[in-house]
Design a protein around this motif. Structure first.
Motif, mmCIF file in Angstrom:
data_model
loop_
_atom_site.group_PDB
_atom_site.id
_atom_site.type_symbol
_atom_site.label_atom_id
_atom_site.label_comp_id
_atom_site.label_asym_id
_atom_site.label_seq_id
_atom_site.Cartn_x
_atom_site.Cartn_y
_atom_site.Cartn_z
ATOM 1 N N ARG A 85 27.832 41.435 -32.384
ATOM 2 C CA ARG A 85 27.980 40.904 -33.621
ATOM 3 C C ARG A 85 27.026 42.129 -34.431
ATOM 4 O O ARG A 85 27.093 41.566 -35.825
ATOM 5 N N ASN A 86 27.065 43.140 -34.090
ATOM 6 C CA ASN A 86 26.294 44.172 -35.115
ATOM 7 C C ASN A 86 25.099 43.562 -35.676
ATOM 8 O O ASN A 86 25.074 43.604 -37.041
ATOM 9 N N CYS A 87 24.155 42.987 -35.028
ATOM 10 C CA CYS A 87 23.092 42.435 -35.623
ATOM 11 C C CYS A 87 21.772 42.433 -34.709
ATOM 12 O O CYS A 87 21.862 42.834 -33.451
ATOM 13 N N ASP A 88 20.695 42.152 -35.447
ATOM 14 C CA ASP A 88 19.360 42.184 -34.560
ATOM 15 C C ASP A 88 18.926 40.464 -34.519
ATOM 16 O O ASP A 88 17.652 40.458 -34.493
ATOM 17 N N ASP A 89 20.044 39.603 -34.620
ATOM 18 C CA ASP A 89 19.237 38.304 -34.737
ATOM 19 C C ASP A 89 18.562 37.769 -33.464
ATOM 20 O O ASP A 89 19.010 38.193 -32.435
ATOM 21 N N ASP A 90 18.051 36.857 -33.525
ATOM 22 C CA ASP A 90 17.507 36.074 -32.114
ATOM 23 C C ASP A 90 18.362 35.299 -31.624
ATOM 24 O O ASP A 90 18.506 34.273 -32.002
ATOM 25 N N LEU A 117 16.278 38.823 -15.813
ATOM 26 C CA LEU A 117 17.299 40.181 -16.482
ATOM 27 C C LEU A 117 18.634 39.841 -17.145
ATOM 28 O O LEU A 117 18.821 40.489 -18.036
ATOM 29 N N LEU A 118 19.214 38.533 -16.584
ATOM 30 C CA LEU A 118 20.544 38.054 -16.958
ATOM 31 C C LEU A 118 20.465 37.880 -18.452
ATOM 32 O O LEU A 118 21.236 38.031 -19.136
ATOM 33 N N LYS A 119 19.375 36.874 -18.640
ATOM 34 C CA LYS A 119 19.088 36.488 -20.024
ATOM 35 C C LYS A 119 18.846 37.567 -20.988
ATOM 36 O O LYS A 119 19.493 37.635 -22.165
ATOM 37 N N GLU A 120 18.202 38.801 -20.606
ATOM 38 C CA GLU A 120 17.835 39.687 -21.523
ATOM 39 C C GLU A 120 19.329 40.355 -21.925
ATOM 40 O O GLU A 120 19.553 40.894 -23.038
ATOM 41 N N GLN A 121 19.875 40.640 -20.777
ATOM 42 C CA GLN A 121 21.127 41.567 -20.878
ATOM 43 C C GLN A 121 22.263 40.753 -21.730
ATOM 44 O O GLN A 121 22.949 41.215 -22.436
ATOM 45 N N ILE A 122 22.445 39.366 -21.624
ATOM 46 C CA ILE A 122 23.287 38.668 -22.542
ATOM 47 C C ILE A 122 22.779 38.601 -23.889
ATOM 48 O O ILE A 122 23.755 38.756 -24.816
ATOM 49 N N ALA A 123 21.635 38.603 -24.175
ATOM 50 C CA ALA A 123 21.114 38.837 -25.688
ATOM 51 C C ALA A 123 21.515 39.997 -26.178
ATOM 52 O O ALA A 123 21.820 39.955 -27.331
ATOM 53 N N LEU A 124 21.280 41.064 -25.561
ATOM 54 C CA LEU A 124 21.572 42.173 -25.927
ATOM 55 C C LEU A 124 23.086 42.626 -26.225
ATOM 56 O O LEU A 124 23.620 42.999 -27.176
ATOM 57 N N ALA A 125 23.945 41.851 -25.243
ATOM 58 C CA ALA A 125 25.210 42.080 -25.437
ATOM 59 C C ALA A 125 25.779 41.160 -26.668
ATOM 60 O O ALA A 125 26.754 41.745 -27.295
#
Length: 297
Positions: free
Chosen positions: A90-95, A77-85
């Motif tokens: 950064r206003n982007c959809d980068d991986d 859960l935390l990895k997913e939420q950090i990536a979304l944050a």
């Protein structure tokens, strides 16, 4: 409302407005989830305080298993939420999964120290309140435990450079307890808040060890520096509180001032200057004025 008008309202609300684009400049497909962050804190609570808030963890023979399951779920859960944050900031959809995975791993490695700090907070509350019968009462009942759980999780994420999530976490605790601690504040071990409602601790506060504060205390900024665009500048602007300081109810301490160690600040004090170690700051005695005829003041 007719069906046509109903469809028209839906169409208007479904189209991103100019104002909405200003807030979210690019079309990010998914934002951090407030509900998932509640699950994150709940998992940390189960890990740090096993058996208190999850009946399944009561058997010590299975403690290792349950904590392992919670750690695995927390990491996902935390990895997913950090990536979304990170994408949101950064206003982007980068991986950004690799960066998020590194931050998540750093947080997991910090969990033992976070647990140690939280138990020092429990100890401090127990030591400062004669109404407490045992440590379990503190963990079950005292709002400062919930607050410090959220704060210490949020502060760890904050110092790691994770955006937005720390503020969401501390505001969840603020809404639940009335205690408002910015995740950027630095708070030492054995920290106690008695009662707690209305406490405010600003972003650049530095609080030492064995500090106790009471309800209604504000550790805030006296004023702000403004840049050329009229925006407040984020510089140190909140108090520095030394070790073994006690601040009683409804006192307000403002500005980048230093409160020396072993100081006691009485209730209803307005303080905007530094005080040396060992100080006793008390308000003047109240004036006793009697009234007659039931008129009051």
């Amino acid at each position: 409302m007719t069906g046509e008008k109903f469809k028209n309202v839906i169409q208007q609300l479904s189209t991103m407005s100019v104002e909405e684009k200003t807030v979210i400049p690019c079309d990010i497909k998914q934002l951090p989830s407030v509900d998932v962050l509640r699950q994150v804190v709940s998992l940390v609570s189960d890990i740090v305080f096993p058996a208190y808030f999850n009946d399944k963890q009561g058997d010590p023979d299975f403690r290792n298993y349950h904590i392992g399951v919670n750690i695995e779920r927390l990491s996902i859960l935390l990895k997913e939420q950090i990536a979304l944050a990170l994408r949101f900031e950064r206003n982007c959809d980068d991986d950004l999964r690799d960066t998020a995975n590194k931050m998540m791993t750093d947080f997991m490695e910090a969990l033992p120290e976070l647990k140690r700090l939280l138990y020092t907070d429990v100890q401090a509350i127990f030591d400062n309140d004669p109404a407490v019968k045992n440590y379990s009462e503190v963990i079950f009942c005292y709002p400062v435990v919930k607050t410090m759980l959220h704060y210490r999780v949020a502060h760890q994420l904050h110092i790691m450079g994770v955006p937005i999530l720390p503020r969401i976490l501390t505001e969840q605790a603020h809404s639940a307890t009335g205690i408002d601690i910015h995740p950027g504040a630095q708070i030492g071990e054995y920290f106690a808040i008695d009662h707690g409602t209305g406490v405010v601790i600003g972003e650049t506060c530095i609080i030492g060890d064995h500090v106790t504060i009471y309800q209604g205390v504000t550790l805030g900024a006296k004023n702000f520096q403004i840049d050329d665009n009229g925006r407040p500048v984020n510089v140190p602007r909140h108090p520095i509180i030394g070790n073994h300081v006690t601040i009683y109810a409804n006192s307000t301490i403002l500005g980048r001032i230093t409160i020396g160690e072993n100081t006691v600040i009485g209730g209803n004090i307005w303080l905007t200057h530094s005080v040396p170690a060992g100080s006793r700051i008390l308000q003047s005695k109240a004036v006793d004025v009697s009234f007659s005829g039931g008129l009051g003041i």
